[in-house]
Scaffold this motif. Structure first.
Motif, mmCIF file in Angstrom:
data_model
loop_
_atom_site.group_PDB
_atom_site.id
_atom_site.type_symbol
_atom_site.label_atom_id
_atom_site.label_comp_id
_atom_site.label_asym_id
_atom_site.label_seq_id
_atom_site.Cartn_x
_atom_site.Cartn_y
_atom_site.Cartn_z
ATOM 1 N N SER A 8 49.838 -15.159 19.531
ATOM 2 C CA SER A 8 48.941 -15.286 20.315
ATOM 3 C C SER A 8 48.100 -16.671 19.632
ATOM 4 O O SER A 8 47.286 -17.427 20.233
ATOM 5 C CB SER A 8 47.841 -14.519 20.882
ATOM 6 O OG SER A 8 47.296 -14.008 19.741
ATOM 7 N N ASP A 9 48.554 -16.993 18.622
ATOM 8 C CA ASP A 9 47.532 -17.214 18.022
ATOM 9 C C ASP A 9 47.898 -19.010 18.109
ATOM 10 O O ASP A 9 48.575 -19.749 18.473
ATOM 11 C CB ASP A 9 47.893 -17.921 16.008
ATOM 12 C CG ASP A 9 47.359 -16.463 15.122
ATOM 13 O OD1 ASP A 9 46.597 -15.776 16.560
ATOM 14 O OD2 ASP A 9 47.377 -16.376 14.015
ATOM 15 N N LEU A 10 46.976 -20.000 17.939
ATOM 16 C CA LEU A 10 46.999 -21.150 17.865
ATOM 17 C C LEU A 10 47.880 -21.901 16.826
ATOM 18 O O LEU A 10 47.270 -21.741 15.764
ATOM 19 C CB LEU A 10 46.106 -22.093 18.400
ATOM 20 C CG LEU A 10 44.682 -21.416 19.655
ATOM 21 C CD1 LEU A 10 43.634 -21.758 19.057
ATOM 22 C CD2 LEU A 10 45.370 -21.844 20.958
ATOM 23 N N THR A 11 48.072 -23.179 17.022
ATOM 24 C CA THR A 11 48.391 -24.007 15.700
ATOM 25 C C THR A 11 47.400 -24.896 15.119
ATOM 26 O O THR A 11 46.553 -24.765 16.482
ATOM 27 C CB THR A 11 50.217 -24.713 16.210
ATOM 28 O OG1 THR A 11 49.274 -25.467 17.469
ATOM 29 C CG2 THR A 11 51.058 -23.559 17.341
ATOM 30 N N VAL A 34 31.725 -18.227 9.457
ATOM 31 C CA VAL A 34 33.360 -18.050 10.886
ATOM 32 C C VAL A 34 34.220 -19.390 10.979
ATOM 33 O O VAL A 34 33.313 -20.321 10.621
ATOM 34 C CB VAL A 34 33.633 -17.031 11.671
ATOM 35 C CG1 VAL A 34 32.629 -15.975 11.580
ATOM 36 C CG2 VAL A 34 32.693 -17.873 13.335
ATOM 37 N N ASP A 35 35.779 -19.032 10.520
ATOM 38 C CA ASP A 35 37.123 -19.978 11.281
ATOM 39 C C ASP A 35 37.367 -20.093 12.605
ATOM 40 O O ASP A 35 37.272 -19.149 13.201
ATOM 41 C CB ASP A 35 37.893 -20.019 10.005
ATOM 42 C CG ASP A 35 39.162 -20.533 10.960
ATOM 43 O OD1 ASP A 35 39.117 -21.542 11.598
ATOM 44 O OD2 ASP A 35 40.365 -20.920 9.654
ATOM 45 N N LEU A 36 36.589 -20.948 13.528
ATOM 46 C CA LEU A 36 36.353 -21.449 14.100
ATOM 47 C C LEU A 36 37.888 -21.057 14.989
ATOM 48 O O LEU A 36 38.508 -20.762 16.102
ATOM 49 C CB LEU A 36 35.989 -22.831 15.440
ATOM 50 C CG LEU A 36 34.626 -22.339 15.011
ATOM 51 C CD1 LEU A 36 33.688 -24.160 16.107
ATOM 52 C CD2 LEU A 36 33.768 -21.627 16.021
ATOM 53 N N CYS A 37 38.726 -21.555 14.603
ATOM 54 C CA CYS A 37 39.807 -21.252 15.249
ATOM 55 C C CYS A 37 40.782 -19.741 14.717
ATOM 56 O O CYS A 37 41.446 -19.253 15.233
ATOM 57 C CB CYS A 37 40.991 -22.165 13.297
ATOM 58 S SG CYS A 37 43.198 -22.020 14.341
ATOM 59 N N GLU A 38 39.989 -19.552 14.008
ATOM 60 C CA GLU A 38 40.753 -18.072 13.677
ATOM 61 C C GLU A 38 39.990 -17.067 15.039
ATOM 62 O O GLU A 38 40.057 -15.999 15.344
ATOM 63 C CB GLU A 38 40.017 -17.194 12.485
ATOM 64 C CG GLU A 38 41.035 -16.980 10.952
ATOM 65 C CD GLU A 38 42.025 -16.675 11.424
ATOM 66 O OE1 GLU A 38 42.167 -15.657 11.977
ATOM 67 O OE2 GLU A 38 43.224 -17.023 11.277
ATOM 68 N N ILE A 39 38.454 -17.156 15.114
ATOM 69 C CA ILE A 39 37.843 -16.616 16.829
ATOM 70 C C ILE A 39 38.615 -17.369 17.695
ATOM 71 O O ILE A 39 38.684 -16.505 18.793
ATOM 72 C CB ILE A 39 36.004 -17.796 16.761
ATOM 73 C CG1 ILE A 39 35.214 -17.385 15.408
ATOM 74 C CG2 ILE A 39 35.598 -18.069 18.447
ATOM 75 C CD1 ILE A 39 35.382 -15.681 15.601
ATOM 76 N N LEU A 40 39.352 -18.785 17.882
ATOM 77 C CA LEU A 40 39.740 -18.522 19.265
ATOM 78 C C LEU A 40 40.835 -18.290 19.536
ATOM 79 O O LEU A 40 41.851 -17.251 20.127
ATOM 80 C CB LEU A 40 40.087 -19.875 18.821
ATOM 81 C CG LEU A 40 38.945 -21.119 19.339
ATOM 82 C CD1 LEU A 40 39.631 -23.093 19.993
ATOM 83 C CD2 LEU A 40 38.307 -20.829 20.893
ATOM 84 N N CYS A 41 41.798 -17.608 17.828
ATOM 85 C CA CYS A 41 42.895 -16.960 17.770
ATOM 86 C C CYS A 41 42.387 -15.391 18.368
ATOM 87 O O CYS A 41 43.374 -14.888 18.933
ATOM 88 C CB CYS A 41 43.476 -17.136 16.713
ATOM 89 S SG CYS A 41 44.018 -18.328 15.672
ATOM 90 N N ALA A 42 41.551 -15.317 17.646
ATOM 91 C CA ALA A 42 41.355 -13.687 18.378
ATOM 92 C C ALA A 42 40.781 -13.656 19.676
ATOM 93 O O ALA A 42 41.006 -12.819 20.252
ATOM 94 C CB ALA A 42 39.771 -13.599 17.460
ATOM 95 N N ILE A 43 40.309 -14.681 20.324
ATOM 96 C CA ILE A 43 39.829 -14.506 22.062
ATOM 97 C C ILE A 43 41.322 -14.972 22.160
ATOM 98 O O ILE A 43 41.518 -13.498 23.654
ATOM 99 C CB ILE A 43 38.949 -15.723 21.833
ATOM 100 C CG1 ILE A 43 37.848 -15.363 21.502
ATOM 101 C CG2 ILE A 43 38.813 -15.759 24.005
ATOM 102 C CD1 ILE A 43 36.606 -16.859 21.421
#
Length: 78
Positions: A8-11, A34-43
């Protein structure tokens, strides 16, 4: 420690396309930790996996942090 990628991770290319729509860090406050990319990946992990926020895998930020960003994005219409 870097976490293992998830389906489900974003590229990075996908994140770069979304980045302009994300809120900037608050001026005058502490730098964002926090890394927003990691936050979006978690969401995405929660939404695609149908899991409860509290069951978010431990290799992501704390579920409370991820959930608070989700609520902010939702309130802002992001």
């Amino acid at each position: 420690m870097k976490r293992k990628p998830d389906s489900s991770d974003l590229t990075q290319a996908q994140f770069k396309r979304l980045e302009p729509f994300l809120p900037a860090a608050k001026p005058g406050g502490r730098p964002r930790s926090v890394d927003l990319c990691e936050i979006l990946c978690a969401i995405m992990d929660v939404l695609q996996g149908g899991i409860a926020w509290r069951n978010l895998p431990h290799n992501f930020s704390a579920w409370q942090t991820v959930y608070s960003y989700f609520r902010r994005f939702e309130a802002d219409g992001s």
